[in-house]
Design a protein around this motif. Structure first.
Motif, mmCIF file in Angstrom:
data_model
loop_
_atom_site.group_PDB
_atom_site.id
_atom_site.type_symbol
_atom_site.label_atom_id
_atom_site.label_comp_id
_atom_site.label_asym_id
_atom_site.label_seq_id
_atom_site.Cartn_x
_atom_site.Cartn_y
_atom_site.Cartn_z
ATOM 1 N N ARG A 112 65.641 38.870 24.896
ATOM 2 C CA ARG A 112 65.390 40.309 24.955
ATOM 3 C C ARG A 112 64.941 40.748 26.342
ATOM 4 O O ARG A 112 65.311 41.830 26.804
ATOM 5 C CB ARG A 112 64.364 40.694 23.888
ATOM 6 N N LEU A 113 64.163 39.918 26.991
ATOM 7 C CA LEU A 113 63.758 40.233 28.357
ATOM 8 C C LEU A 113 64.965 40.266 29.289
ATOM 9 O O LEU A 113 65.074 41.149 30.148
ATOM 10 C CB LEU A 113 62.726 39.212 28.842
ATOM 11 N N ARG A 114 65.885 39.336 29.098
ATOM 12 C CA ARG A 114 67.102 39.331 29.917
ATOM 13 C C ARG A 114 67.948 40.560 29.628
ATOM 14 O O ARG A 114 68.526 41.159 30.548
ATOM 15 C CB ARG A 114 67.907 38.051 29.669
ATOM 16 N N LEU A 115 68.029 40.953 28.358
ATOM 17 C CA LEU A 115 68.821 42.127 28.006
ATOM 18 C C LEU A 115 68.199 43.386 28.602
ATOM 19 O O LEU A 115 68.915 44.282 29.077
ATOM 20 C CB LEU A 115 68.929 42.248 26.482
ATOM 21 N N ALA A 116 66.867 43.452 28.613
ATOM 22 C CA ALA A 116 66.197 44.583 29.251
ATOM 23 C C ALA A 116 66.574 44.661 30.728
ATOM 24 O O ALA A 116 66.812 45.758 31.264
ATOM 25 C CB ALA A 116 64.686 44.456 29.090
ATOM 26 N N GLU A 117 66.667 43.511 31.383
ATOM 27 C CA GLU A 117 67.082 43.494 32.784
ATOM 28 C C GLU A 117 68.526 43.949 32.931
ATOM 29 O O GLU A 117 68.872 44.691 33.853
ATOM 30 C CB GLU A 117 66.901 42.094 33.356
ATOM 31 N N GLU A 118 69.379 43.521 32.010
ATOM 32 C CA GLU A 118 70.777 43.958 32.041
ATOM 33 C C GLU A 118 70.883 45.465 31.868
ATOM 34 O O GLU A 118 71.771 46.113 32.438
ATOM 35 C CB GLU A 118 71.579 43.256 30.939
ATOM 36 N N LEU A 155 64.589 48.446 23.399
ATOM 37 C CA LEU A 155 65.686 48.248 24.345
ATOM 38 C C LEU A 155 66.475 49.539 24.560
ATOM 39 O O LEU A 155 66.959 49.803 25.662
ATOM 40 C CB LEU A 155 66.604 47.129 23.849
ATOM 41 N N MET A 156 66.598 50.354 23.514
ATOM 42 C CA MET A 156 67.244 51.663 23.688
ATOM 43 C C MET A 156 66.416 52.550 24.609
ATOM 44 O O MET A 156 66.963 53.267 25.457
ATOM 45 C CB MET A 156 67.433 52.340 22.327
ATOM 46 N N PHE A 157 65.095 52.503 24.454
ATOM 47 C CA PHE A 157 64.224 53.260 25.356
ATOM 48 C C PHE A 157 64.379 52.777 26.797
ATOM 49 O O PHE A 157 64.353 53.591 27.731
ATOM 50 C CB PHE A 157 62.766 53.144 24.920
ATOM 51 N N VAL A 158 64.515 51.470 26.987
ATOM 52 C CA VAL A 158 64.725 50.941 28.339
ATOM 53 C C VAL A 158 65.971 51.567 28.951
ATOM 54 O O VAL A 158 65.948 52.098 30.072
ATOM 55 C CB VAL A 158 64.851 49.395 28.311
ATOM 56 N N ARG A 159 67.058 51.528 28.209
ATOM 57 C CA ARG A 159 68.329 52.023 28.744
ATOM 58 C C ARG A 159 68.288 53.520 29.034
ATOM 59 O O ARG A 159 68.731 53.974 30.097
ATOM 60 C CB ARG A 159 69.473 51.706 27.777
ATOM 61 N N LEU A 160 67.739 54.309 28.113
ATOM 62 C CA LEU A 160 67.691 55.755 28.327
ATOM 63 C C LEU A 160 66.734 56.116 29.464
ATOM 64 O O LEU A 160 66.971 57.085 30.194
ATOM 65 C CB LEU A 160 67.288 56.464 27.039
ATOM 66 N N SER A 161 65.674 55.341 29.630
ATOM 67 C CA SER A 161 64.749 55.583 30.741
ATOM 68 C C SER A 161 65.430 55.309 32.075
ATOM 69 O O SER A 161 65.249 56.055 33.053
ATOM 70 C CB SER A 161 63.498 54.713 30.589
ATOM 71 N N VAL A 162 66.209 54.255 32.129
ATOM 72 C CA VAL A 162 66.956 53.937 33.351
ATOM 73 C C VAL A 162 67.970 55.042 33.638
ATOM 74 O O VAL A 162 68.120 55.491 34.786
ATOM 75 C CB VAL A 162 67.650 52.566 33.221
#
Length: 348
Positions: free
Chosen positions: A203-209, A181-188
């Motif tokens: 977790r999927l919802r948090l990834a979307e957030e 999830l940290m990788f998701v945020r930094l990639s965005v």
């Protein structure tokens, strides 16, 4: 402080962590003694709990846990830059800055990397080297439980130094634990289009957030590779970040990347495990495989900065708050897969 005890969670072996009264000593030369205010559970803690040890990080019996922040209660001799009452976060390691790899600027590969465990306790003695190289002041506007997330985030920051992101790239993040999830945020934040692949709707919802444009639930799709291919017009992703830590996930990550793409093999697998790579695809498709381990003083400072600025909303990763008494049962529940917790914050 002779004869004074504190409560602490002690790792004794495989799936054996016990809350005990243990002695606490005064801070020695170069050390500081911290009153632990907040500590966080970590996927590495769960792995170590299952195995009962870690060859480099902890030898039982020993006080457990490594993500924490608190307030200095005592400074030892020769400590000049820190004071009683300072709010601080300490990393769980520090390099020697003398060995071959440190001289190359690869502190994460230090031949004498000094580790620390002892977060799940009322007090912690921080070793002199970590005090000198990897302990940071936490400003009053940053909650200590958020600052405590600096260490795992530093590993992610280091992972993206090894395999930098390019704005506009399509990135698949495979695995949606805290690290994924940290990788998701930094990639965005880097301007990438993110496809988050994992399980559990929370977790999927948090990834979307956090900004993921698309998600793939591995429990709903028997052919995850085909799903990712369909979402990337049949080519595969520009970069795939593996954040699971299994040979099967490593192999899947390589299959998901496009020709000329990069695979960031971040998740650590069990010692002795192997994968088989198609050399034809690796060579003729010009696939780049990168890997990273741990963090550096530079990435630790960058991580705290990201938390302090609000670019990383650390509180979003905290699923629940628990007491020291609840730590052993929480670790057992996480090890058994019974708890859907991203991170538990231990309120000491």
């Amino acid at each position: 402080m002779t004869g004074w005890n504190m409560r602490a969670v002690v790792l004794h072996g495989k799936e054996s962590a016990v809350l005990e009264d243990v002695p606490i000593r005064s801070a020695g030369s170069g050390e500081v003694r911290i009153r632990v205010e907040r500590a966080l559970t970590c996927g590495t803690d769960v792995k170590v709990f299952r195995r009962g040890h870690h060859a480099r990080m902890i030898t039982p019996p020993a006080v457990f846990g490594h993500e924490f922040a608190g307030v200095i209660e005592e400074v030892g001799p020769k400590v000049t830059n820190w004071h009683v009452g300072d709010r601080v976060v300490a990393a769980n390691s520090a390099p020697c800055n003398r060995c071959y790899y440190c001289q190359l600027g690869r502190e994460e590969l230090c031949e004498d990397l000094q580790f620390f465990n002892g977060a799940f306790a009322e007090q912690a003695i921080v070793p002199a080297r970590i005090v000198e190289k990897n302990m940071l002041l936490v400003d009053k506007c940053t909650p200590l439980e958020c600052a405590a997330m600096s260490e795992p985030l530093a590993c992610v920051v280091r992972g993206l130094e090894v395999a930098p992101l390019e704005a506009g790239a399509t990135v698949v993040v495979l695995g949606l634990g805290p690290i994924g999830l940290m990788f998701v945020r930094l990639s965005v934040l880097a301007g990438c289009s993110v496809i988050a692949v994992g399980r559990r709707q929370t977790r999927l919802r948090l990834a979307e957030e956090f900004g993921a444009l698309q998600t793939v639930d591995v429990d709903e799709h028997t052919d995850v590779l085909s799903q990712v291919r369909a979402l990337t017009k049949g080519y595969g992703a520009d970069m795939v970040i593996e954040a699971v830590g299994s040979p099967q996930a490593w192999t899947l990550a390589i299959d998901m990347v496009r020709k000329g793409g990069i695979v960031n093999l971040f998740g650590g697998c069990s010692s002795g495990s192997t994968i088989t790579v198609d050399t034809t695809r690796l060579h003729y498709d010009e696939i780049t495989l990168r890997a990273s381990f741990h963090h550096t003083p530079r990435s630790f400072r960058r991580a705290l900065q990201l938390i302090r600025s609000g670019d990383i909303n650390a509180s979003s990763f905290i699923s629940t708050h628990i007491s020291l008494t609840e730590v052993p049962a929480t670790l057992q529940g996480l090890a058994n897969g019974e708890l859907d917790i991203i991170k538990a914050c231990v309120v000491v």
